[in-house]
Design a protein around this motif. Sequence first.
Motif, short mmCIF file in Angstrom:
data_model
loop_
_atom_site.label_atom_id
_atom_site.label_comp_id
_atom_site.label_asym_id
_atom_site.label_seq_id
_atom_site.Cartn_x
_atom_site.Cartn_y
_atom_site.Cartn_z
N THR A 1 -10.53 10.25 -6.14
CA THR A 1 -11.94 10.15 -6.53
C THR A 1 -12.61 11.51 -6.64
O THR A 1 -13.82 11.59 -6.87
CB THR A 1 -12.72 9.30 -5.52
OG1 THR A 1 -12.72 9.97 -4.24
CG2 THR A 1 -12.10 7.92 -5.37
N ILE A 2 -11.86 12.60 -6.45
CA ILE A 2 -12.46 13.94 -6.54
C ILE A 2 -13.00 14.17 -7.94
O ILE A 2 -12.31 13.90 -8.94
CB ILE A 2 -11.43 15.02 -6.18
CG1 ILE A 2 -10.99 14.86 -4.71
CG2 ILE A 2 -12.01 16.41 -6.40
CD1 ILE A 2 -9.89 15.81 -4.33
N ALA A 3 -14.24 14.66 -8.03
CA ALA A 3 -14.85 14.90 -9.34
C ALA A 3 -15.84 16.05 -9.24
O ALA A 3 -16.54 16.20 -8.23
CB ALA A 3 -15.56 13.65 -9.84
N PRO A 4 -15.92 16.89 -10.29
CA PRO A 4 -16.93 17.97 -10.32
C PRO A 4 -18.24 17.46 -10.92
O PRO A 4 -18.25 16.60 -11.81
CB PRO A 4 -16.28 19.02 -11.23
CG PRO A 4 -15.41 18.22 -12.15
CD PRO A 4 -14.97 17.00 -11.41
N TYR A 5 -19.34 18.01 -10.44
CA TYR A 5 -20.68 17.66 -10.90
C TYR A 5 -21.44 18.95 -11.20
O TYR A 5 -21.11 20.02 -10.68
CB TYR A 5 -21.44 16.88 -9.83
CG TYR A 5 -21.00 15.44 -9.64
CD1 TYR A 5 -21.85 14.39 -9.97
CD2 TYR A 5 -19.74 15.14 -9.11
CE1 TYR A 5 -21.46 13.06 -9.79
CE2 TYR A 5 -19.34 13.82 -8.93
CZ TYR A 5 -20.21 12.79 -9.27
OH TYR A 5 -19.83 11.49 -9.10
N TYR A 6 -22.49 18.83 -12.03
CA TYR A 6 -23.40 19.96 -12.21
C TYR A 6 -24.81 19.53 -11.83
O TYR A 6 -25.16 18.35 -11.90
CB TYR A 6 -23.36 20.51 -13.65
CG TYR A 6 -24.05 19.65 -14.69
CD1 TYR A 6 -25.41 19.79 -14.96
CD2 TYR A 6 -23.33 18.71 -15.43
CE1 TYR A 6 -26.04 19.02 -15.91
CE2 TYR A 6 -23.95 17.93 -16.39
CZ TYR A 6 -25.31 18.08 -16.63
OH TYR A 6 -25.94 17.31 -17.57
N TRP A 7 -25.62 20.48 -11.42
CA TRP A 7 -26.99 20.23 -10.96
C TRP A 7 -27.94 20.47 -12.12
O TRP A 7 -27.99 21.56 -12.68
CB TRP A 7 -27.32 21.13 -9.79
CG TRP A 7 -28.71 20.99 -9.26
CD1 TRP A 7 -29.72 21.90 -9.34
CD2 TRP A 7 -29.24 19.88 -8.53
NE1 TRP A 7 -30.85 21.43 -8.74
CE2 TRP A 7 -30.58 20.18 -8.23
CE3 TRP A 7 -28.71 18.65 -8.13
CZ2 TRP A 7 -31.40 19.31 -7.53
CZ3 TRP A 7 -29.54 17.78 -7.43
CH2 TRP A 7 -30.86 18.11 -7.14
N ASN A 8 -28.73 19.44 -12.49
CA ASN A 8 -29.65 19.56 -13.62
C ASN A 8 -31.07 19.90 -13.19
O ASN A 8 -32.00 19.83 -13.98
CB ASN A 8 -29.65 18.29 -14.45
CG ASN A 8 -30.30 17.11 -13.74
OD1 ASN A 8 -30.66 17.20 -12.56
ND2 ASN A 8 -30.45 16.00 -14.44
N GLY A 9 -31.22 20.28 -11.94
CA GLY A 9 -32.54 20.60 -11.42
C GLY A 9 -33.17 19.47 -10.64
O GLY A 9 -34.13 19.68 -9.89
#
Length: 682
Positions: A575-583
């Motif tokens: 289930t490992i997954a990368p995410y980005y922060w949109n603010g």
Amino acid sequence: MRPSSYRPIPQSSRTNSSGTGSIPFWLPVVSLGPGVSEPSNLKTVTFTVASLPSGQSFSTWYVVKANSTNLYETTNNVTAQSGANQYRFYYTGPLLGVYSSASTTPLPQIGLLKTYVTIDPAVVANKTSTTVSVHLYNAGNATYNNINATMPSFAGNGLNFPMVSKIVPNMAPGTSQTVNFTATAMVPTIDFFSGVSSYYLSGTVSYNQSSTNSFQTSFSQTVPIYDPTITGFNPSLRIVISAPTPQTSAGATDLVIVTATNTGSSNVTNFSYNLQAYSPLFNPTGPSVAETSYGGYSAAWPYNLTAGHSLNFRVGIQTRAGGSYPVYGSYISYQYSPPGSTTSNQNTQISASSAALITATDTTPPTVSTPWSSPFAPTSSDQVHVWTQVYDGSGVSSVNLEYSTDRLTWTSVPMTPLFGSYAKGQNVPVQQPFFGDIYNVTIPPIGPGAAVFYRVRATDSLGNSGLQDNNGNDYVYFIQGGNSWLFPNQAPGTNMLLNGTQYVPGIKTAVFLNVSTPIAVQVIQLGSNSGGTPPAGLSALGIYTQVNANISVTLNARVRFYYTPSQIQGLNTSTIAPYYWNGASWIPLSNVAVNTNQNYVEGTVNHFSLFAVFAKQASTQPPPTTQPYSQTTLLYIGLVGAIAAIAIVGGILLAKKRKRGTTNFVPTPTSPPAVFGSPSSR
């Protein structure tokens, strides 16, 4: 598609279609981006896009030399083909302002106390009284004191004032006050002409700005005094200037009504007026005139206005800044019929009997643009310049940059406007451009590896303060050094590997980049989460990576993150997954691939941001409830457990899937770990 774009040209220097004498007016091109060409006419730049699928975009650039201060505009013609259809599009481009390195030396304080008079009644019957009101408006940039309004002191033909002088309280910038005097009309019968004697009223107002700086201003007004002993003769006209809603929000239009009423018994005609209105924004050359959104400051009525009848004129006053907008009559005239005459042919001037005062309320802080800084990825010996654009209809009083390396202790430094300047002592803006102003500050060098957070706090001239802090996240740049690495300008091309791990072991990130524009990339491994809480049901691996670029560009990139055995302890590796922060929240990357053999996870990105890696907790098996396991079963389960443990604690490598196999982004270990399965994708 073939776009053709006019180079920036001043709005005031448009030329005819033949382009005669036009070359010197266009800003010269000094650099062309990919695919851009400059035709021989030296007026345009063009490029070609062979194919543009629906929903896709294409961009390129060119650089011009800003060799002359002005406001420039651009236009674009685009020809395109879709099947057998031909299309032509026309667009206007954004304005380009080229400014000089203006001095920010504050202008001196100057005396700008404005006076105007209203009289009620404005046409006075002889031997009766009237009220003379002196209205004061401080259009300057300093507080005035020792204000003294004085009327003529001689008694005789005209208006006689029992009190000729009054002291007025101190007045701050943008404020107004009214001083009332009572006068009695005293005119000998011999001095009437056609039943009227015109008295010229004049007075003065003296005031101090400081102990060594004093000023004096004057006012004057014609006052018709008529003979009431003439039967049936009363040429009175009353002008009322009013604002039905005297308070409004700054930026709104407020209504002013000019009402002319024949309060006498004689017909009047050819009525006309001029109004004057001030704006609260300071102008060193004199008060700013308020704009009108409809109607006008001048109007006339060339017809008869019989006794008891009225006329109404509507004027829309457009407010901008918060503060006071006085509106008064600067010139009013009409004609009346002399005694024994049925023709209105005698001219006279009068004062309005009242004036309007609009108060525009502004509780909104200045608008602050997203700040930008230079250089990109500074070293520990670099100063960093930060700019932002700030606008407020009420004028900007102060702009400060606050910066910190720990987000606990902040240093505040004032930012300098490029266009405007400040008047000392009052924080009143001087000549702010219509688009606001661009503010700049320099942050001193800071040690290697530091993250420098910054935000902008701006206050307008009414004290409304606002903070531009990226929705509570603050803006940040990173000093080279520590767990930070800068990849200098990468030439356009494909398959560019930016592997931070090979330079700084602490950077567990690599970028596989495909761009068409030169780009520099900075990769920083952060020690803590500078975004929000993890998504629901997920736990953080403790991997937080900030990736920055020196230009804003749409990317086609893969970002890969390595993890360690301890970081995935107790987590479900699938289930490992990368995410980005949109603010505001964490957003998952697309096309995610997990390699549990080489311990990495990667995904596709179209922009750089703050990234983090999350996973679900590993599920726990319930205790057995069936018969005891045999020795073979125990050994089997033990083997499976050993394999799972190795998969969990295995090292992380960075790979990029390709059509012909997998490419490792880190050196291949001498003794590669056993392969328990191929990468999984989702």
